[in-house]
Motif scaffolding. Sequence first.
Motif, PDB file in Angstrom:
ATOM      1  N   THR A  77       0.807  -1.221   0.000  1.00  0.00           N
ATOM      2  CA  THR A  77       0.000   0.000   0.000  1.00  0.00           C
ATOM      3  C   THR A  77       0.843   1.275   0.000  1.00  0.00           C
ATOM      4  N   TRP A  78       2.148   1.154  -0.091  1.00  0.00           N
ATOM      5  CA  TRP A  78       3.001   2.332  -0.186  1.00  0.00           C
ATOM      6  C   TRP A  78       3.226   2.751  -1.646  1.00  0.00           C
ATOM      7  N   MET A  79       2.655   1.998  -2.594  1.00  0.00           N
ATOM      8  CA  MET A  79       2.947   2.265  -3.992  1.00  0.00           C
ATOM      9  C   MET A  79       1.695   2.515  -4.808  1.00  0.00           C
ATOM     10  N   VAL A  80       1.926   3.162  -5.944  1.00  0.00           N
ATOM     11  CA  VAL A  80       0.910   3.375  -6.971  1.00  0.00           C
ATOM     12  C   VAL A  80       1.534   2.932  -8.292  1.00  0.00           C
ATOM     13  N   TRP A  81       0.772   2.167  -9.069  1.00  0.00           N
ATOM     14  CA  TRP A  81       1.223   1.713 -10.388  1.00  0.00           C
ATOM     15  C   TRP A  81       0.566   2.560 -11.457  1.00  0.00           C
ATOM     16  N   THR A  82       1.327   2.917 -12.502  1.00  0.00           N
ATOM     17  CA  THR A  82       0.690   3.586 -13.633  1.00  0.00           C
ATOM     18  C   THR A  82       1.291   3.115 -14.949  1.00  0.00           C
ATOM     19  N   ASP A  83       0.436   3.029 -15.941  1.00  0.00           N
ATOM     20  CA  ASP A  83       0.839   2.704 -17.309  1.00  0.00           C
ATOM     21  C   ASP A  83       0.485   3.928 -18.142  1.00  0.00           C
ATOM     22  N   LEU A  84       1.509   4.691 -18.549  1.00  0.00           N
ATOM     23  CA  LEU A  84       1.303   6.019 -19.124  1.00  0.00           C
ATOM     24  C   LEU A  84       1.537   6.004 -20.630  1.00  0.00           C
ATOM     25  N   HIS A  85       0.627   6.644 -21.364  1.00  0.00           N
ATOM     26  CA  HIS A  85       0.731   6.712 -22.824  1.00  0.00           C
ATOM     27  C   HIS A  85       0.307   8.084 -23.325  1.00  0.00           C
ATOM     28  N   VAL A  86       1.008   8.550 -24.353  1.00  0.00           N
ATOM     29  CA  VAL A  86       0.610   9.754 -25.077  1.00  0.00           C
ATOM     30  C   VAL A  86       0.540   9.401 -26.555  1.00  0.00           C
ATOM     31  N   THR A 114       5.811   5.735  -3.383  1.00  0.00           N
ATOM     32  CA  THR A 114       6.442   5.281  -4.619  1.00  0.00           C
ATOM     33  C   THR A 114       5.426   5.217  -5.753  1.00  0.00           C
ATOM     34  N   LEU A 115       5.792   5.850  -6.879  1.00  0.00           N
ATOM     35  CA  LEU A 115       5.027   5.725  -8.122  1.00  0.00           C
ATOM     36  C   LEU A 115       5.839   4.842  -9.065  1.00  0.00           C
ATOM     37  N   LEU A 116       5.242   3.762  -9.520  1.00  0.00           N
ATOM     38  CA  LEU A 116       5.917   2.801 -10.390  1.00  0.00           C
ATOM     39  C   LEU A 116       5.323   2.841 -11.792  1.00  0.00           C
ATOM     40  N   THR A 117       6.190   2.711 -12.788  1.00  0.00           N
ATOM     41  CA  THR A 117       5.723   2.602 -14.161  1.00  0.00           C
ATOM     42  C   THR A 117       6.618   1.645 -14.912  1.00  0.00           C
ATOM     43  N   GLU A 118       6.170   1.235 -16.098  1.00  0.00           N
ATOM     44  CA  GLU A 118       6.936   0.313 -16.933  1.00  0.00           C
ATOM     45  C   GLU A 118       6.742   0.690 -18.395  1.00  0.00           C
ATOM     46  N   PHE A 119       7.794   0.523 -19.190  1.00  0.00           N
ATOM     47  CA  PHE A 119       7.698   0.772 -20.624  1.00  0.00           C
ATOM     48  C   PHE A 119       8.577  -0.241 -21.344  1.00  0.00           C
ATOM     49  N   HIS A 120       8.413  -0.311 -22.665  1.00  0.00           N
ATOM     50  CA  HIS A 120       9.130  -1.298 -23.456  1.00  0.00           C
ATOM     51  C   HIS A 120      10.096  -0.613 -24.408  1.00  0.00           C
ATOM     52  N   VAL A 121      11.288  -1.214 -24.517  1.00  0.00           N
ATOM     53  CA  VAL A 121      12.366  -0.654 -25.323  1.00  0.00           C
ATOM     54  C   VAL A 121      12.871  -1.724 -26.279  1.00  0.00           C
ATOM     55  N   GLU A 325      12.486  -7.535 -26.938  1.00  0.00           N
ATOM     56  CA  GLU A 325      12.546  -6.191 -26.366  1.00  0.00           C
ATOM     57  C   GLU A 325      12.788  -6.300 -24.867  1.00  0.00           C
ATOM     58  N   LYS A 326      12.988  -5.147 -24.241  1.00  0.00           N
ATOM     59  CA  LYS A 326      13.169  -5.073 -22.793  1.00  0.00           C
ATOM     60  C   LYS A 326      11.948  -4.422 -22.154  1.00  0.00           C
ATOM     61  N   GLY A 327      11.516  -4.955 -21.033  1.00  0.00           N
ATOM     62  CA  GLY A 327      10.497  -4.324 -20.216  1.00  0.00           C
ATOM     63  C   GLY A 327      11.190  -3.622 -19.063  1.00  0.00           C
ATOM     64  N   VAL A 328      11.119  -2.312 -19.014  1.00  0.00           N
ATOM     65  CA  VAL A 328      11.879  -1.506 -18.051  1.00  0.00           C
ATOM     66  C   VAL A 328      10.921  -0.931 -17.015  1.00  0.00           C
ATOM     67  N   ALA A 329      11.113  -1.306 -15.774  1.00  0.00           N
ATOM     68  CA  ALA A 329      10.324  -0.763 -14.668  1.00  0.00           C
ATOM     69  C   ALA A 329      11.146   0.301 -13.932  1.00  0.00           C
ATOM     70  N   MET A 330      10.504   1.445 -13.632  1.00  0.00           N
ATOM     71  CA  MET A 330      11.195   2.511 -12.924  1.00  0.00           C
ATOM     72  C   MET A 330      10.282   3.042 -11.825  1.00  0.00           C
ATOM     73  N   ARG A 331      10.909   3.662 -10.819  1.00  0.00           N
ATOM     74  CA  ARG A 331      10.153   4.151  -9.670  1.00  0.00           C
ATOM     75  C   ARG A 331      10.440   5.628  -9.432  1.00  0.00           C
ATOM     76  N   LEU A 332       9.423   6.336  -8.988  1.00  0.00           N
ATOM     77  CA  LEU A 332       9.555   7.744  -8.626  1.00  0.00           C
ATOM     78  C   LEU A 332       9.288   7.883  -7.144  1.00  0.00           C
ATOM     79  N   PRO A 333      10.332   8.150  -6.317  1.00  0.00           N
ATOM     80  CA  PRO A 333      10.078   8.385  -4.896  1.00  0.00           C
ATOM     81  C   PRO A 333       9.371   9.730  -4.734  1.00  0.00           C
TER      82      PRO A 333
END
Length: 334
Positions: A77-86, A114-121, A325-333
């Motif tokens: 419960t300390w985190m939020v997940w988001t999948d962001l697209h433009v 913590t805000l977590l997101t993931e994108f593909h490279v 491809e790579k799935g890259v997860a990153m976090r924003l404190p």
Amino acid sequence: MIQQIDLADETALRQAHEATERSAAVDRPWYEPHPYDEWVEDVRFKDPAERFELWGAYDEGRVVGAALTWLPDEDNTWMVWTDLHVHPDFRGRGHGTALIERLAARTREEQRTTLLTEFHVPGSAIEAHPYHRFAVARGFEPGWVENVRHMPLPVLDEVLARHGDTAAEAADAAYDVRVFSGGVPDEYVQGLVDLYNLLGVDAPTGVVEFEPEAQTPERVRDYWELQRKQGRTRLIALAIERSTGVVAAHSDLVVPPAPSTQVWQWGTFVHRDHRGHRLGMAVKIANLRRLQADFPGRTLVRTSNADNNAYMVAINEDLGFEIVEKGVAMRLPV
């Protein structure tokens, strides 16, 4: 303008869907868009233990960016997940930055850290990719990296036999391997849920630590019902310890409806107390055999795992999975 999208607003949802799917397909020639009817079932699904919010970036009244966001309320419960697209046609105008700023504020509003997101490279030059540079410039830190692999279908019978026979020999003395479609019998549901709850703990996730999930039989059954509504078929292979009835391992394949020709590998896990019997390979082979019998027109299976998950990497490579491809997860404190 950034605002939360009303999930009853059909026009905004269709615009958010278009932005999401157009964004997700950039530089990914193998990407299969999710049809709107399937996608909207996902965003409108209500999980009593996890809130979902859809945030939109508006340009002249049109949704051109979307952040699909999950707030778990019973575990992690300390985190939020988001999948962001433009939408690709509207990038470079500050919409992504504005969405991140609003989600960071939303994370603080919830008193989470913590805000977590993931994108593909595509390829391996992660740090040079625009998505990575965008995330770092806005304060995101490394989380973990997974290799996304594809395996062409059908898998040759001799490959299935070679690995399947070896796995069966290792497991046969103590375990039965069974495959179910759409769900599992009641006597196995809690055992399967126990495995689902441990997957995030045992999977390599770099500096981000997870606590066990709080899945329940009721929540899992609700997700199975959601997939039935979407026309998806979930194949679940279980390794069951014969002497105790304990569910020792599982492997899940999700088959989206036609015209899709792909299959998603959503998880394979062997309980730590039952490792060393080749159960991971045994459940994967059993599921692949069922898949190829029931869905002969499929062209590939898509899966992902961390490079340092040596056992699962070896299984996937033995079966013919190749990195795309790579799935890259990153976090924003925050």
